[in-house]
Design a protein around this motif. Structure first.
Motif, PDB file in Angstrom:
ATOM      1  N   ALA A  26       0.728  -1.257   0.133  1.00  0.00           N
ATOM      2  CA  ALA A  26      -0.095  -0.017  -0.084  1.00  0.00           C
ATOM      3  C   ALA A  26       0.922   1.490   0.029  1.00  0.00           C
ATOM      4  CB  ALA A  26      -1.018  -0.087   1.112  1.00  0.00           C
TER       5      ALA A  26
ATOM      6  N   THR B 279       0.545  -1.473   6.360  1.00  0.00           N
ATOM      7  CA  THR B 279      -0.670  -1.364   5.851  1.00  0.00           C
ATOM      8  C   THR B 279      -0.276  -2.187   4.218  1.00  0.00           C
ATOM      9  OG1 THR B 279      -1.377   0.556   6.900  1.00  0.00           O
ATOM     10  CG2 THR B 279      -2.672  -0.069   4.905  1.00  0.00           C
ATOM     11  N   TYR B 280      -1.314  -3.034   3.983  1.00  0.00           N
ATOM     12  CA  TYR B 280      -1.460  -3.506   2.741  1.00  0.00           C
ATOM     13  C   TYR B 280      -2.933  -3.509   2.120  1.00  0.00           C
ATOM     14  CZ  TYR B 280       2.828  -5.847   3.935  1.00  0.00           C
ATOM     15  OH  TYR B 280       4.123  -6.126   4.670  1.00  0.00           O
ATOM     16  N   TYR B 281      -2.975  -3.304   0.754  1.00  0.00           N
ATOM     17  CA  TYR B 281      -4.348  -3.457   0.158  1.00  0.00           C
ATOM     18  C   TYR B 281      -4.633  -4.905  -0.112  1.00  0.00           C
ATOM     19  CZ  TYR B 281      -3.508   1.231  -1.075  1.00  0.00           C
ATOM     20  OH  TYR B 281      -3.398   2.865  -0.889  1.00  0.00           O
TER      21      TYR B 281
ATOM     22  N   GLU C 137     -16.583  -5.855   2.479  1.00  0.00           N
ATOM     23  CA  GLU C 137     -16.238  -4.532   2.562  1.00  0.00           C
ATOM     24  C   GLU C 137     -17.302  -3.607   3.184  1.00  0.00           C
ATOM     25  OE1 GLU C 137     -15.694  -0.579   1.573  1.00  0.00           O
ATOM     26  OE2 GLU C 137     -16.793  -1.712   0.395  1.00  0.00           O
TER      27      GLU C 137
ATOM     28  N   GLU D 292     -11.810   0.805   3.965  1.00  0.00           N
ATOM     29  CA  GLU D 292     -11.243   2.166   3.698  1.00  0.00           C
ATOM     30  C   GLU D 292     -11.759   2.715   2.403  1.00  0.00           C
ATOM     31  OE1 GLU D 292      -7.521   3.045   4.937  1.00  0.00           O
ATOM     32  OE2 GLU D 292      -7.449   1.561   6.714  1.00  0.00           O
TER      33      GLU D 292
ATOM     34  N   THR E 216      -8.506  -3.074   3.502  1.00  0.00           N
ATOM     35  CA  THR E 216      -7.296  -3.098   3.584  1.00  0.00           C
ATOM     36  C   THR E 216      -6.726  -3.734   4.814  1.00  0.00           C
ATOM     37  OG1 THR E 216      -7.571  -1.190   5.431  1.00  0.00           O
ATOM     38  CG2 THR E 216      -7.045  -0.547   2.886  1.00  0.00           C
TER      39      THR E 216
ATOM     40  N   HIS F 163      -4.062  -4.791   7.972  1.00  0.00           N
ATOM     41  CA  HIS F 163      -2.942  -3.949   8.760  1.00  0.00           C
ATOM     42  C   HIS F 163      -2.231  -5.018   9.670  1.00  0.00           C
ATOM     43  CE1 HIS F 163      -4.588  -0.026   7.883  1.00  0.00           C
ATOM     44  NE2 HIS F 163      -5.784  -0.739   7.605  1.00  0.00           N
TER      45      HIS F 163
END
Length: 345
Positions: free
Chosen positions: A24, A109-111, A127, A155, A160, A162
C-alpha cells in the motif's frame, strides 16, 4: 498493474474469497551506494563462508538454530509444511470495534483485492458490512516464513489489511523511558489554561497533502549543489529546552505567535510597516560618518526593547528567527534582537 506479494484464501464463517495482498505504501528515500573513501569503488555485501572465506550460493544456504552444543538445521520447505493453513489461509477469528485497537499495535498497511471478478460480489459484501459496522476483522496468517496478527478494515471502498504487533512485542514505557513525570508532578492552573489555549489556537484539519518530505528535498538540493561545486546553507540548530521558570512566558508568546500566524492579512501589513520603519532608520543612519553611528545608537535606544515584556521580546525573536531564543533570559533576548537589528541595517 502491481503483482500481489501474497495470495491465499480469506475466510469468515463459511464464506471464502481468493485474495491477493498488495503493497500500500512506497518510500521515496534517496538511496546511496557505499563507496570506499577516495575512490569510486562500490562496496558490496556477499554471503561468505566464515571458515573458508568462499562465497556461497543462495540455494546452498539453509537455516540453522543455535541449540548450544550444535546447530539444528531447518530447510525452507519444512517451515512451509508446518505453517498454519500451509501459508495460504487468512481466516478471520472475529470482529472488533475499530476504536478498541490501540494505535501502537498497528505496523504496516496492505491492500487486499479479490483474485478475480468472479468473487467481486462476496468481496464487496464484506467491505460494505465492515464499513457500516465500523469494525475490523482480526486474523492471523503466514507470509514469508513469519506469522502475522492482522486487522482487516474497510477504507473508501477497498479492504485494507494492517499487520499488528503481538501483545508481548509492546514494551512498557515506564520500563523503557527514564524520567517520566509521575503523579507528583503537577502543572499550575494558569499554565494548564495557556497550554490548552495554545492547542486550541493551533487546531487544524488533518490533510496529509499539506505535508511533504522536506529532508528529502534538502538531500536532493545537497547533491545538486555538490555537483555544481556550490555550498549549501546549514539548518538552524534545534531549539534549546524551555526553562521551567520561563514556562509561562514561553506559553504566552507561543499563543500570541500562533494567533499572529492565523491573521495573514494583518501579518502582511505588519511586515510592510516594519520594512518601512527599517528603511526610515537606514535613511537616518546614512547621513554621514560619526553622526550615522550616533543615529544607530539612538535608533536602538528609541526601539524601546527595554520597555517590552519578555513575552513580547520572545515574539519578536521568533519573528526574527533568532536561534536558541527559547532558553534566553530577558536581557539576552534584548541583546540578540539588537544584534539582529544591526545585521539587518
Amino acid at each position: 498493474m502491481a503483482r500481489p506479494i501474497w495470495t491465499g484464501v480469506l475466510s469468515f464463517g463459511l464464506v471464502s474469497i481468493p485474495v491477493g495482498l498488495y503493497t500500500a505504501t512506497s518510500a521515496h528515500t534517496l538511496r546511496f551506494h557505499q563507496l570506499q573513501r577516495g575512490t569510486s569503488d562500490r562496496i558490496r555485501n556477499r554471503r561468505v563462508n566464515e571458515r573458508t572465506g568462499e562465497e556461497v550460493e543462495l540455494d546452498d544456504i539453509v537455516k540453522g538454530f543455535d541449540a548450544g552444543d550444535a546447530y539444528v538445521l531447518v530447510e525452507p520447505d519444512e517451515l512451509d509444511e508446518i505453517a498454519p493453513g500451509r501459508s495460504k489461509a487468512l481466516e478471520i477469528n472475529g470482529f472488533v470495534d475499530l476504536d478498541a485497537i490501540d494505535p501502537i499495535f498497528f505496523d504496516r498497511t496492505y491492500y487486499l483485492g479479490p483474485k478475480s471478478k468472479d468473487h467481486a460480489k462476496v468481496y464487496a459484501l464484506l467491505e460494505r458490512a465492515l464499513a457500516k459496522s465500523n469494525r475490523a476483522g482480526v486474523a492471523t496468517f503466514v507470509m514469508r516464513g513469519r506469522e502475522y496478527l492482522v486487522a482487516l478494515k474497510s477504507e473508501e471502498g477497498i479492504l485494507t489489511l494492517h499487520t499488528l504487533h503481538w501483545a508481548d512485542e509492546i514494551r512498557d514505557p515506564r520500563e523503557e523511558v527514564p524520567d517520566l513525570p509521575g503523579s507528583r508532578v503537577s502543572a499550575g492552573a494558569k499554565e494548564m489554561r495557556m497550554a490548552e489555549q495554545l492547542i486550541d489556537t493551533l487546531a487544524m484539519d488533518w490533510d496529509p497533502e499539506e505535508f511533504h518530505d522536506t529532508y528529502r528535498d534538502k538531500v536532493a538540493g545537497l547533491i545538486k549543489a555538490k555537483q555544481a561545486g556550490e555550498t549549501v546553507e546549514k539548518a538552524e540548530p534545534a531549539a534549546e529546552p524551555t526553562n521551567v521558570i520561563d514556562l509561562t512566558e514561553a506559553l504566552r508568546a507561543s499563543v500570541e505567535r500562533a494567533r499572529a500566524k492565523g491573521k495573514q492579512g494583518k501579518g502582511e501589513q505588519s511586515k510592510g510597516e516594519e520594512r518601512e520603519q527599517h528603511k526610515g532608520e537606514q535613511s537616518r543612519q546614512g547621513k554621514g560618518g560619526k553622526q550615522g553611528g550616533t543615529g544607530r545608537r539612538q535608533g536602538r535606544k528609541e526601539s524601546g526593547l527595554s520597555e517590552l515584556t519578555k513575552a513580547e521580546l520572545y515574539e519578536r525573536a521568533s519573528a526574527a528567527g533568532i536561534p536558541g531564543r527559547s532558553g534566553m533570559k530577558r536581557d539576552e533576548l534584548i541583546k540578540a534582537l539588537e544584534q539582529a537589528g544591526r545585521q539587518a541595517a
